[in-house]
Design a protein around this motif. Structure first.
Motif, mmCIF file in Angstrom:
data_model
loop_
_atom_site.group_PDB
_atom_site.id
_atom_site.type_symbol
_atom_site.label_atom_id
_atom_site.label_comp_id
_atom_site.label_asym_id
_atom_site.label_seq_id
_atom_site.Cartn_x
_atom_site.Cartn_y
_atom_site.Cartn_z
ATOM 1 N N GLY A 1 2.318 12.584 3.158
ATOM 2 C CA GLY A 1 2.046 11.896 1.902
ATOM 3 C C GLY A 1 1.825 12.848 0.749
ATOM 4 N N GLU B 1 -1.504 10.235 15.895
ATOM 5 C CA GLU B 1 -1.767 8.972 15.217
ATOM 6 C C GLU B 1 -1.820 7.806 16.202
ATOM 7 O OE1 GLU B 1 -2.665 8.226 12.310
ATOM 8 O OE2 GLU B 1 -2.366 10.082 11.202
ATOM 9 N N ASP C 1 4.391 2.685 9.375
ATOM 10 C CA ASP C 1 4.025 3.259 8.075
ATOM 11 C C ASP C 1 3.894 4.777 8.156
ATOM 12 O OD1 ASP C 1 4.017 1.170 6.273
ATOM 13 O OD2 ASP C 1 1.983 0.563 6.736
ATOM 14 N N ALA C 2 3.204 5.254 9.187
ATOM 15 C CA ALA C 2 2.986 6.692 9.333
ATOM 16 C C ALA C 2 4.296 7.432 9.562
ATOM 17 C CB ALA C 2 2.011 6.954 10.483
ATOM 18 N N PRO D 1 0.350 5.434 -4.127
ATOM 19 C CA PRO D 1 -0.395 4.801 -3.040
ATOM 20 C C PRO D 1 -1.821 5.337 -2.975
ATOM 21 C CG PRO D 1 1.775 5.489 -2.295
ATOM 22 C CD PRO D 1 1.575 6.081 -3.655
ATOM 23 N N ASP D 2 -2.662 4.668 -2.201
ATOM 24 C CA ASP D 2 -4.053 5.089 -2.044
ATOM 25 C C ASP D 2 -4.122 6.488 -1.439
ATOM 26 O OD1 ASP D 2 -6.711 5.024 -0.127
ATOM 27 O OD2 ASP D 2 -6.994 3.960 -2.014
ATOM 28 N N SER E 1 -5.737 7.526 0.869
ATOM 29 C CA SER E 1 -5.818 7.520 2.333
ATOM 30 C C SER E 1 -4.471 7.830 2.970
ATOM 31 C CB SER E 1 -6.313 6.152 2.830
ATOM 32 O OG SER E 1 -5.395 5.125 2.471
ATOM 33 N N THR E 2 -3.389 7.686 2.201
ATOM 34 C CA THR E 2 -2.055 8.018 2.716
ATOM 35 C C THR E 2 -1.696 9.480 2.463
ATOM 36 O OG1 THR E 2 -0.902 7.452 0.655
ATOM 37 C CG2 THR E 2 -1.317 5.658 2.209
ATOM 38 N N ARG F 1 6.587 7.514 6.438
ATOM 39 C CA ARG F 1 6.115 8.532 5.497
ATOM 40 C C ARG F 1 6.554 9.920 5.955
ATOM 41 N NH1 ARG F 1 1.415 6.412 5.152
ATOM 42 N NH2 ARG F 1 0.328 7.756 6.641
ATOM 43 N N ASP G 1 0.803 -1.225 0.000
ATOM 44 C CA ASP G 1 0.000 0.000 0.000
ATOM 45 C C ASP G 1 0.841 1.283 0.000
ATOM 46 O OD1 ASP G 1 -2.284 -1.498 0.002
ATOM 47 O OD2 ASP G 1 -2.547 -1.457 2.173
ATOM 48 N N ALA G 2 2.000 1.252 0.649
ATOM 49 C CA ALA G 2 2.801 2.468 0.789
ATOM 50 C C ALA G 2 3.742 2.703 -0.375
ATOM 51 C CB ALA G 2 3.607 2.402 2.091
ATOM 52 N N ASP H 1 -1.835 12.323 3.751
ATOM 53 C CA ASP H 1 -1.809 13.284 4.837
ATOM 54 C C ASP H 1 -0.784 14.354 4.481
ATOM 55 O OD1 ASP H 1 0.541 11.878 5.058
ATOM 56 O OD2 ASP H 1 -0.020 10.856 6.911
#
Length: 426
Positions: A105, A245, A257-258, A96-97, A99-100, A261, A34-35, A102
């Protein structure tokens, strides 16, 4: 960017089916973590490689395997090579999607689009673009990149591909036309022979009395202080977002992951700040010593000489660096440009920057550490986060100081010789 390979970044909820349609018989594109960014590029045969932070060499990527790919941590980039005629005009980059997307991202995405040159946004469904999406597209346009929107409704739609993707041929033609114009535009600002690239360059008659050396010292010290201050503020914000988070967002399991990023975005910010400051220092110093604004060819000769001097002979002294956050919250350092290549979401083929590359990432051990079921205590995660961010801050601030000192020393030596001899020796 003149030196970057031309590419089209495909983003949005409907990006997967449209990417497959653009690739035609060579689709569908493989699933990746995903990332990760998937970069599809031309080649005579099919091959796929994953670029994982911490690894000096790319790792083979199993196109038929699971989405995790068997890696201890997800790659930041997977490169897929295909013998597709469309790819001779431009590469395709699957993001990536959303949703990442932020703060971190979004910064990464904008950096990729800046290098690639174009964004193809695919909202998915028949809904019009929302306010966040319109804001993102506006930022892309302001950065000078081309924007294409594929959908089936709404005033912002550029190409009505329809739910069954019947308009893909028209979109493909438009992208090919853009790529041709973009290639010409990039070539025009980066010709093979630049003014001042060869020949004798004389210094100004009063260069030895201009105070250039003291001014260079002050400029480097001021720039280093400013960049360090901005990096420290950025990392303080990273810490605050990380705590949010842990408590209200992804929790401890999603922390790697967060944070990875965030570290990717911080490294982009630090590199951009340093590069911009060095460019200003170089231009000011050359203008003062030469008595006029330097021609681009002269400037590049000096920049290349400094880059070679800063890089030295490579090996153990290679100034390119990767800072890897460890499972204990410490920071390990890996040297060498090959290691930094694995950290980019979209790697450039050429680089005119004076300073060597720099990147920050989480090690695979961090992902394993936080995947354990007994590591779900938010208090422990917050302590670990604080220690990790502080460790990165200390290393980054030290690295910024070291880099500006290297520029001061190298540029000072080069200009000193020029003033002594009356001509630029680069």
């Amino acid at each position: 960017m003149p030196d970057e390979p031309t590419a089209v970044v495909v983003a949005g909820a409907g990006r997967g089916p449209l990417l497959d349609a653009l690739l035609g018989a060579h689709g569908p594109a493989p699933e990746v973590p995903d990332a990760a960014y998937l970069v599809v590029q031309p080649a005579f045969r099919v091959a796929a490689w994953a670029y994982v932070p911490g690894a000096r060499l790319p790792q083979p990527y199993d196109l038929a395997g699971p989405r995790s790919g068997g890696f201890v941590r997800p790659p930041r980039r997977v490169e897929l090579s295909l013998p597709d005629p469309l790819l001779r005009h431009f590469a395709l980059i699957h993001t990536p999607d959303m949703s990442t997307m932020d703060a971190a991202g979004t910064r990464i995405l904008l950096d990729v689009v800046r290098c690639a040159g174009a964004l193809l946004y695919v909202p998915g469904g028949d809904r019009p673009l929302g306010v966040p999406e319109q804001g993102l597209l506006a930022r892309v346009s302001e950065a000078g990149a081309a924007v294409f929107v594929a959908g089936s409704g709404g005033p912002a739609t550029t190409f009505d591909v329809g739910p069954d993707l019947t308009g893909v041929a028209e979109l493909r033609r438009a992208l090919v036309e853009w790529a041709g114009a973009e290639a010409l535009a990039r070539a025009s600002v980066n010709p093979p022979m630049l003014p001042g690239a060869h020949g004798t360059v004389r210094v100004a008659a009063g260069a030895h009395e201009s105070g250039w050396s003291e001014r260079l010292d002050r400029a480097c010290a001021t720039a280093a202080h400013t960049v360090r201050q901005r990096v420290a503020i950025e990392l303080a914000n990273v810490h605050l977002r990380g705590v949010q988070e842990i408590v209200f967002g992804v929790g401890t399991a999603g922390l790697p992951d967060a944070l990875d990023r965030e570290m990717h975005a911080v490294s982009l910010r630090a590199v951009a700040e340093c590069d911009a400051a060095v460019d200003r220092i170089l231009d000011d110093a050359l203008t003062l010593v030469l008595g006029e604004i330097p021609q681009e060819g002269v400037r590049r000769r000096v920049a290349l000489a400094i880059r070679k001097d800063v890089a030295g002979d490579g090996g153990a002294s290679d100034p390119a660096r990767v800072l890897l956050v460890t499972s204990t919250g410490g920071v390990a350092t890996i040297t060498g440009a090959a290691a930094v290549i694995a950290l980019a979401a979209y790697r450039s083929e050429a680089d005119r920057a004076v300073l060597p590359p720099l990147g920050v990432a989480l090690s695979g051990a961090c992902y394993q550490y936080w995947a354990a079921p007994d590591r779900s205590d938010p208090g422990h995660a917050r302590t670990w986060l604080q220690q990790a961010v502080r460790g990165v801050e200390l290393e980054l601030l030290s690295e910024v100081t070291r880099r500006f000192e290297a520029v001061r020393r190298s540029l000072g030596s080069l200009l000193g010789e020029a003033v002594d001899h009356g001509i630029l020796l680069a």
